[in-house]
Write a protein that holds these residues in place. Sequence first.
Motif, PDB file in Angstrom:
ATOM      1  N   SER A 284       0.845  -1.198   0.000  1.00  0.00           N
ATOM      2  CA  SER A 284       0.000   0.000   0.000  1.00  0.00           C
ATOM      3  C   SER A 284       0.879   1.246   0.000  1.00  0.00           C
ATOM      4  CB  SER A 284      -0.925   0.007   1.221  1.00  0.00           C
ATOM      5  OG  SER A 284      -0.188  -0.182   2.413  1.00  0.00           O
ATOM      6  N   GLY A 285       1.484   1.496  -1.142  1.00  0.00           N
ATOM      7  CA  GLY A 285       2.260   2.711  -1.299  1.00  0.00           C
ATOM      8  C   GLY A 285       3.583   2.703  -0.558  1.00  0.00           C
ATOM      9  N   GLY A 286       4.145   1.514  -0.299  1.00  0.00           N
ATOM     10  CA  GLY A 286       5.457   1.467   0.328  1.00  0.00           C
ATOM     11  C   GLY A 286       5.419   1.578   1.834  1.00  0.00           C
ATOM     12  N   LYS A 287       4.253   1.496   2.445  1.00  0.00           N
ATOM     13  CA  LYS A 287       4.166   1.576   3.891  1.00  0.00           C
ATOM     14  C   LYS A 287       4.936   0.419   4.523  1.00  0.00           C
ATOM     15  CE  LYS A 287       1.364   5.145   4.392  1.00  0.00           C
ATOM     16  NZ  LYS A 287       1.286   5.735   3.110  1.00  0.00           N
ATOM     17  N   TYR A 288       5.162   0.534   5.819  1.00  0.00           N
ATOM     18  CA  TYR A 288       6.033  -0.393   6.533  1.00  0.00           C
ATOM     19  C   TYR A 288       5.751  -1.861   6.246  1.00  0.00           C
ATOM     20  CZ  TYR A 288       8.463   2.847   9.681  1.00  0.00           C
ATOM     21  OH  TYR A 288       9.263   3.807  10.228  1.00  0.00           O
ATOM     22  N   ALA A 289       6.429  -2.409   5.265  1.00  0.00           N
ATOM     23  CA  ALA A 289       6.499  -3.860   5.029  1.00  0.00           C
ATOM     24  C   ALA A 289       5.158  -4.561   5.056  1.00  0.00           C
ATOM     25  CB  ALA A 289       7.437  -4.498   6.050  1.00  0.00           C
ATOM     26  N   GLU A 290       4.104  -3.924   4.544  1.00  0.00           N
ATOM     27  CA  GLU A 290       2.810  -4.584   4.543  1.00  0.00           C
ATOM     28  C   GLU A 290       2.672  -5.541   3.359  1.00  0.00           C
ATOM     29  OE1 GLU A 290      -0.002  -1.448   6.948  1.00  0.00           O
ATOM     30  OE2 GLU A 290      -0.475  -1.954   4.900  1.00  0.00           O
TER      31      GLU A 290
ATOM     32  N   PHE B  15      11.949   0.211   1.486  1.00  0.00           N
ATOM     33  CA  PHE B  15      13.139   0.815   0.890  1.00  0.00           C
ATOM     34  C   PHE B  15      13.055   2.343   0.911  1.00  0.00           C
ATOM     35  CE2 PHE B  15      14.006  -3.106  -2.024  1.00  0.00           C
ATOM     36  CZ  PHE B  15      14.354  -3.833  -0.903  1.00  0.00           C
ATOM     37  N   LYS B  16      11.916   2.870   0.471  1.00  0.00           N
ATOM     38  CA  LYS B  16      11.735   4.319   0.380  1.00  0.00           C
ATOM     39  C   LYS B  16      10.506   4.728   1.190  1.00  0.00           C
ATOM     40  CE  LYS B  16      14.982   4.615  -2.874  1.00  0.00           C
ATOM     41  NZ  LYS B  16      16.263   5.305  -2.694  1.00  0.00           N
ATOM     42  N   LEU B  17      10.626   5.784   1.958  1.00  0.00           N
ATOM     43  CA  LEU B  17       9.496   6.258   2.760  1.00  0.00           C
ATOM     44  C   LEU B  17       9.780   7.674   3.238  1.00  0.00           C
ATOM     45  CD1 LEU B  17       6.787   5.046   3.942  1.00  0.00           C
ATOM     46  CD2 LEU B  17       8.055   4.771   6.078  1.00  0.00           C
ATOM     47  N   ASN B  18       8.780   8.494   3.234  1.00  0.00           N
ATOM     48  CA  ASN B  18       8.931   9.861   3.716  1.00  0.00           C
ATOM     49  C   ASN B  18       8.926   9.878   5.247  1.00  0.00           C
ATOM     50  OD1 ASN B  18       8.840  12.568   4.298  1.00  0.00           O
ATOM     51  ND2 ASN B  18       6.834  12.949   3.377  1.00  0.00           N
TER      52      ASN B  18
ATOM     53  N   SER C  24      10.989   9.461  -1.559  1.00  0.00           N
ATOM     54  CA  SER C  24      12.137   8.665  -1.999  1.00  0.00           C
ATOM     55  C   SER C  24      13.222   8.566  -0.928  1.00  0.00           C
ATOM     56  CB  SER C  24      12.735   9.261  -3.274  1.00  0.00           C
ATOM     57  OG  SER C  24      13.316  10.527  -3.001  1.00  0.00           O
ATOM     58  N   MET C  25      12.944   9.035   0.264  1.00  0.00           N
ATOM     59  CA  MET C  25      13.944   8.967   1.336  1.00  0.00           C
ATOM     60  C   MET C  25      14.277   7.508   1.656  1.00  0.00           C
ATOM     61  SD  MET C  25      12.505  12.009   3.830  1.00  0.00           S
ATOM     62  CE  MET C  25      13.881  11.952   4.972  1.00  0.00           C
ATOM     63  N   ALA C  26      15.565   7.206   1.681  1.00  0.00           N
ATOM     64  CA  ALA C  26      16.024   5.813   1.807  1.00  0.00           C
ATOM     65  C   ALA C  26      15.993   5.348   3.256  1.00  0.00           C
ATOM     66  CB  ALA C  26      17.421   5.673   1.220  1.00  0.00           C
ATOM     67  N   ILE C  27      14.807   5.016   3.721  1.00  0.00           N
ATOM     68  CA  ILE C  27      14.662   4.603   5.117  1.00  0.00           C
ATOM     69  C   ILE C  27      15.315   3.247   5.390  1.00  0.00           C
ATOM     70  CG2 ILE C  27      12.427   3.444   4.843  1.00  0.00           C
ATOM     71  CD1 ILE C  27      11.633   4.771   7.556  1.00  0.00           C
ATOM     72  N   TYR C  28      15.501   2.442   4.350  1.00  0.00           N
ATOM     73  CA  TYR C  28      16.119   1.122   4.576  1.00  0.00           C
ATOM     74  C   TYR C  28      17.530   1.253   5.151  1.00  0.00           C
ATOM     75  CZ  TYR C  28      19.179   1.439   0.454  1.00  0.00           C
ATOM     76  OH  TYR C  28      20.146   1.798  -0.445  1.00  0.00           O
ATOM     77  N   LEU C  29      18.210   2.366   4.851  1.00  0.00           N
ATOM     78  CA  LEU C  29      19.558   2.577   5.382  1.00  0.00           C
ATOM     79  C   LEU C  29      19.537   2.710   6.906  1.00  0.00           C
ATOM     80  CD1 LEU C  29      20.869   5.084   2.696  1.00  0.00           C
ATOM     81  CD2 LEU C  29      21.505   2.676   2.950  1.00  0.00           C
ATOM     82  N   LEU C  30      18.452   3.262   7.437  1.00  0.00           N
ATOM     83  CA  LEU C  30      18.302   3.356   8.893  1.00  0.00           C
ATOM     84  C   LEU C  30      18.030   1.981   9.488  1.00  0.00           C
ATOM     85  CD1 LEU C  30      16.175   6.628   9.222  1.00  0.00           C
ATOM     86  CD2 LEU C  30      18.651   6.349   9.434  1.00  0.00           C
ATOM     87  N   PHE C  31      17.226   1.180   8.799  1.00  0.00           N
ATOM     88  CA  PHE C  31      16.930  -0.171   9.295  1.00  0.00           C
ATOM     89  C   PHE C  31      18.191  -1.030   9.329  1.00  0.00           C
ATOM     90  CE2 PHE C  31      12.434   0.812   8.581  1.00  0.00           C
ATOM     91  CZ  PHE C  31      11.857   0.166   9.662  1.00  0.00           C
ATOM     92  N   ILE C  32      19.032  -0.936   8.293  1.00  0.00           N
ATOM     93  CA  ILE C  32      20.273  -1.717   8.279  1.00  0.00           C
ATOM     94  C   ILE C  32      21.138  -1.348   9.483  1.00  0.00           C
ATOM     95  CG2 ILE C  32      22.413  -2.212   7.037  1.00  0.00           C
ATOM     96  CD1 ILE C  32      20.930  -1.693   4.434  1.00  0.00           C
ATOM     97  N   GLN C  33      21.276  -0.055   9.732  1.00  0.00           N
ATOM     98  CA  GLN C  33      22.097   0.396  10.860  1.00  0.00           C
ATOM     99  C   GLN C  33      21.494  -0.032  12.197  1.00  0.00           C
ATOM    100  OE1 GLN C  33      23.930   4.548  10.218  1.00  0.00           O
ATOM    101  NE2 GLN C  33      22.251   4.525   8.728  1.00  0.00           N
ATOM    102  N   HIS C  34      20.170   0.041  12.293  1.00  0.00           N
ATOM    103  CA  HIS C  34      19.481  -0.396  13.519  1.00  0.00           C
ATOM    104  C   HIS C  34      19.727  -1.882  13.770  1.00  0.00           C
ATOM    105  CE1 HIS C  34      16.285  -0.854  16.521  1.00  0.00           C
ATOM    106  NE2 HIS C  34      15.859  -1.898  15.815  1.00  0.00           N
ATOM    107  N   ILE C  35      19.694  -2.679  12.715  1.00  0.00           N
ATOM    108  CA  ILE C  35      19.904  -4.128  12.836  1.00  0.00           C
ATOM    109  C   ILE C  35      21.335  -4.430  13.275  1.00  0.00           C
ATOM    110  CG2 ILE C  35      20.097  -6.263  11.488  1.00  0.00           C
ATOM    111  CD1 ILE C  35      17.639  -5.190   9.873  1.00  0.00           C
TER     112      ILE C  35
END
Length: 542
Positions: free
Chosen positions: A195-201, A311-314, A345-356
């Motif tokens: 649904s529009g790139g929302k959190y891993a739905e 991957f991308k999320l505002n 297009s903000m690359a939120i996945y980069l934050l998840f990788i660092q968090h992991i």
Amino acid sequence: MTTNQFETQTKALIDDLKSVCANYGLGNDGNEFKIISQVFLYKFLNDKYVYELKLLDPDLAKADDFDEALKKYSEDDLEMLTMQISENTARIAPKNLLSRLFEQQNQPQFADIFDQTLLDVAKANNDIFSVLTQGGEKIVLFENISKYVSDNRDAFCKALVNKLITFSFEHIFTQKFDFFATIFEYLIKDYNTNSGGKYAEYFTPHAVAKIMASCLVTDTNVNNVTCYDPSAGSGTLLMNLAHAIGEDKCTIYSQDISQKSSALLRLNLILNNLVHSIQNIIQGNTILSPYHKQDNGQLEKFDYIVSNPPFKLNFSEYSADLDSKANKERFFAGIPKVPAKKKDSMAIYLLFIQHIIHSLSSKGKAAIVVPTGFITAQSGIDKKIRQKLVASKMLSGVVSMPSNIFATTGTNVSILFLDKTNTKDVVLVDASNLGTKVKEGKNQKTVLSDAEEQQIIDVFNAKEAKDDFSVVVSYDDLKAKNYSLNAGQYFEVKIEYIDITAEEFTVKMDDFKNGLNKLFDDSKSISLDIQKNLNKIGYERF
């Protein structure tokens, strides 16, 4: 009855429930999935409770009419019996059993009776089966379902009960992960879309989940470990991981911002005998406010982490809040800047990788789905993260997947494997040429065969180098290639040599020379013809 027959009947029940919703104006309605998933779960828990009672009391199992036999039990006797059932089984008072609902279906205001039954079951099992929100609120099992119907509420609830009463789960509680994974996928297939790139739905393909779990869990003696997904979605990755380890040998932890995803994950845990982990399922924003922490306030460390993050999320609304002293260590490579345009297009996945990376225990392992561009980016946060993985010697390998492995996105993906104990070589696998293209709705999807899945798993776990498929490199090799994790950049370029005599070489070179001269002559002749035609056309126009 065979497993295939059980599966067919279970899917038929799901279709029947959807048909009831459609007949009362709820087909493809936003609330349909709430009704389907909750009614399905109520039926499952009802039958599990009855099944457990029958195991404990042979007289109940032999009774021609279970409900009549149960009515003969005193409250104290039934309570003593109920205390012996497994903790994975919901406690259901006799008045809230499906059979009692069926008896009351012609009562006035039956919808109220139906709703109250579900609410009573939820309340009675609040401590074990509720999902927590980040703020500490409990999301209970069930809600008032009939409110979603604008008219004929009694008839709607009656229709649901009559579909449920003709089916029994009692025959399939002995089935294991593979059966319930198939049922779960079928249950949510119309509701768990991107649904529009929302959190891993969106739903992670089974092939990806299987490869991640099989490459992470290579030790058959793993026991009493913690498993975590910071963007859990409906739990596909966690279920595959738990199954690889053993459902009784691990505890699940998760967080996801979506209420829908948390509800689906709870359903998945119940189906897969992981009820003991429901208390660790949190609805909330992992990046802004990670929930799971140690007694000293530091983030909890986990033995296994799996994630298919968005991957991308505002996230511009809270981006500035992340740049704090408390997050310096967690987001060591930096926080993506807010662009002037295209904030989505903000690359939120980069934050998840660092968090992991920050959430791994001293011997922890992780598998993360990333856009393939991450493994070769020559600058920025992407490269800083890869430098950290190499400098800390915690990279296990990378598998680059075929294009369109996700039907819902055209982004090429790779799986990044981390291992805090891997101080030696790293394996890079290029599986991009595997798979078969198929149509899924309007989208094209790549499907891996069982043999192809196993090929990837075997090569990765054995750290085996295969021509044009996999390569084994050292951390120094990665540094020399500017930290690129693309297998293709390390493949050996092979040149085949053919032994020929000097005379044979001269003849071949003469042939090439003559052929080249002929091409030059032909080209000159064609140029002259073109020029003549152009002159003629010019003269005629004049």
